[in-house]
Design a protein around this motif. Sequence first.
Motif, PDB file in Angstrom:
ATOM      1  N   THR B  43       0.837  -1.202   0.000  1.00 54.64           N
ATOM      2  CA  THR B  43       0.000   0.000   0.000  1.00 54.64           C
ATOM      3  C   THR B  43       0.874   1.256   0.000  1.00 54.64           C
ATOM      4  O   THR B  43       0.595   2.232  -0.715  1.00 54.64           O
ATOM      5  CB  THR B  43      -0.922  -0.010   1.240  1.00 54.64           C
ATOM      6  N   GLU B  84      -6.873   1.158  -1.027  1.00 51.76           N
ATOM      7  CA  GLU B  84      -7.126   0.022  -0.141  1.00 51.76           C
ATOM      8  C   GLU B  84      -8.420   0.228   0.635  1.00 51.76           C
ATOM      9  O   GLU B  84      -8.803   1.351   0.923  1.00 51.76           O
ATOM     10  CB  GLU B  84      -5.953  -0.090   0.845  1.00 51.76           C
ATOM     11  N   ASP B 161      -5.497  -1.502  -5.239  1.00 53.12           N
ATOM     12  CA  ASP B 161      -4.953  -2.016  -3.980  1.00 53.12           C
ATOM     13  C   ASP B 161      -5.884  -3.063  -3.378  1.00 53.12           C
ATOM     14  O   ASP B 161      -6.922  -2.736  -2.813  1.00 53.12           O
ATOM     15  CB  ASP B 161      -4.738  -0.854  -2.994  1.00 53.12           C
ATOM     16  N   GLU B 162      -5.486  -4.307  -3.522  1.00 51.96           N
ATOM     17  CA  GLU B 162      -6.230  -5.452  -2.974  1.00 51.96           C
ATOM     18  C   GLU B 162      -7.718  -5.432  -3.301  1.00 51.96           C
ATOM     19  O   GLU B 162      -8.559  -5.446  -2.403  1.00 51.96           O
ATOM     20  CB  GLU B 162      -6.033  -5.532  -1.452  1.00 51.96           C
TER      21      GLU B 162
HETATM   22 MG   LIG Z   1      -2.066  -2.731   2.076  1.00 53.71          MG
END
Ligand SMILES: [Mg+2]
Lengths: 301, 238
Positions: B43, B84, B161-162
């Motif tokens: 991140t 994220e 992000d994810e």
């Molecule tokens: Mg992260």
Amino acid sequence: MNDFIQHTINGLALGSIYALVALGYTMVFGVLQLINFAHGEIFMMGAFSGLYFARYALPAGTQPSIGVTLMVVVAAMIGSAVLGVIIEKFAYRPLRKAPRINILITAIGVSLLLQYGGQLIFGASPQFFPTILPRQNIDLGGDIFLDTNQITIFLLSFVLMVILQYLVFKTQFGRSMRAISHSLETANVIGINVNKVIFITFIIGSALAGAAGVLYGVAYPKIDPLLGLLPGLKAFIAAVLGGIGNITGAVIGAVLLGLSETYVAGYISSTYRDALAFVILILVLLLRPGGILGSKKIEKV
Amino acid sequence: MDTLTVSDLAVNYGNVQALKGVSFKVPKGQIVSLIGANGAGKTTTLKAISGACASKGTVMFHGQPTTGMESYKLVGQGLIHAPEGRGIFPNLTVMENLQLGIVGRHSAKVNFQKNLEDSFKLFPRLQERITQMAGTLSGGEQQMLAIARALIGEPELLLLDEPSLGLAPQVVKLIFDIIVRINKEKQVTVLLVEQNAKQALKISHYAYVLETGKISLEGKGSDLLNNEDVKKIYLGEH
Ligand SMILES: [Mg+2]
Ligand SMILES: Nc1ncnc2c1ncn2[C@@H]1O[C@H](COP(=O)(O)OP(=O)(O)OP(=O)(O)O)[C@@H](O)[C@H]1O
């Protein structure tokens, strides 16, 4: 009964002035999680900008009228907005990443600086706010009166709040402002020009306080540089009562406070009037710290 | 030309060295992923690229250094980040969230309506919910919203992000399928951060493994999938 109606009219007028000031507290809190303690002085600046504009910018012999009042209001809004953005840019912006307590202390410092700086510039003794509005009592029958000042307060605050409602809920600025109030970090990363939005928020919040300053000056025509202190605190309490950060809440809190103050002064005694706001503050903080419409999320300042 | 080149990127949080000199590149038109365990610095890498945290080293976007540029300016150039934890605004409606997709990206304004319709084709569920508060969407729908909002800004480089975090397997599959589609159909270059290494490697042209602030391994997605270390540590195979 007629007494009650008269108190209600007076309370609503007072509440409308508080509302215009409370909106600035709540909007700034929304974007910066900061109680702008200097907001009362921004309101004071509005009253003085209006006073000086009326005294020096209008041709001698100008008769009071609605048009004159509007011009004075606009001048006051500009005066307050300028002060607001100066405070934002020079006092708060450099501290954007500083610990909360530093910003809070700065806010209190700016407030004191303006109170005493105001005495230096405007003089410490009270000045009379010029008559800019033709004063007339309209008899609604049964000893109930509505004066032109109150009508102006109602109309002007209504119009300003409608415009604000539009800005906040229908424009990209308003969406950005509400996005920042959820998360400044996320707002920044997805492309919101955070500094610009905060800047505009200060302009709008301060301009509303400036308008309130003139309405206050018309209603209570003795003004001095410490004028912002009590109404500022009360508007802040109104914002807390409604749920700080919540725009509708600020208006509801302000109207409730204006009404309760007027009822207390009318039915009990005006000595208790100023204390009431603080009693309300303590009760809200004890019983419902998020305020009437506030979120559950609270943080100690 | 490479869309993104990162050299020697370093970030400190106080005494914590979150990134200790990370270098990698994202060639135009590709999906590149960055995998690694919790706290590896994934991140942080994306935030540094977006100008959202102070960093040392150089980041070049379209061959131009981004040093000192504010996030909104980078977004304006097409470097768009879906942060994220979905990074949607729960207190705004779905439509308002989507409208913010062009807030920093002025060139995408004229195509807003068309891009909106394209997003609804990708995620029909969003269209049914435009007046709903985004906070009331399910986790999967929120992720769809985050991706849709990013796409409405017409990204030249999309930082994800994810996107699969906390989603049910079918939704994960849907999200990964969509990433492949936007890469193929819209030629969007993607830098994908994932803990779901298997899925990420499957769709990536190239990938880097980040381990406590450093790149420990890199290679083609398919090669890393068969790498013994990667299998053991990130794919949970023995
Ligand atoms: Mg992260
Ligand atoms: N704001 C911060 N302040 C201090 N330390 C931080 C901050 N943000 C991240 N860190 C630390 O930096 C390191 C890298 O964090 P980062 O969020 O980049 O990891 P990540 O790879 O994204 O992990 P995850 O998979 O859990 O999201 C961690 O050790 C984390 O604790």
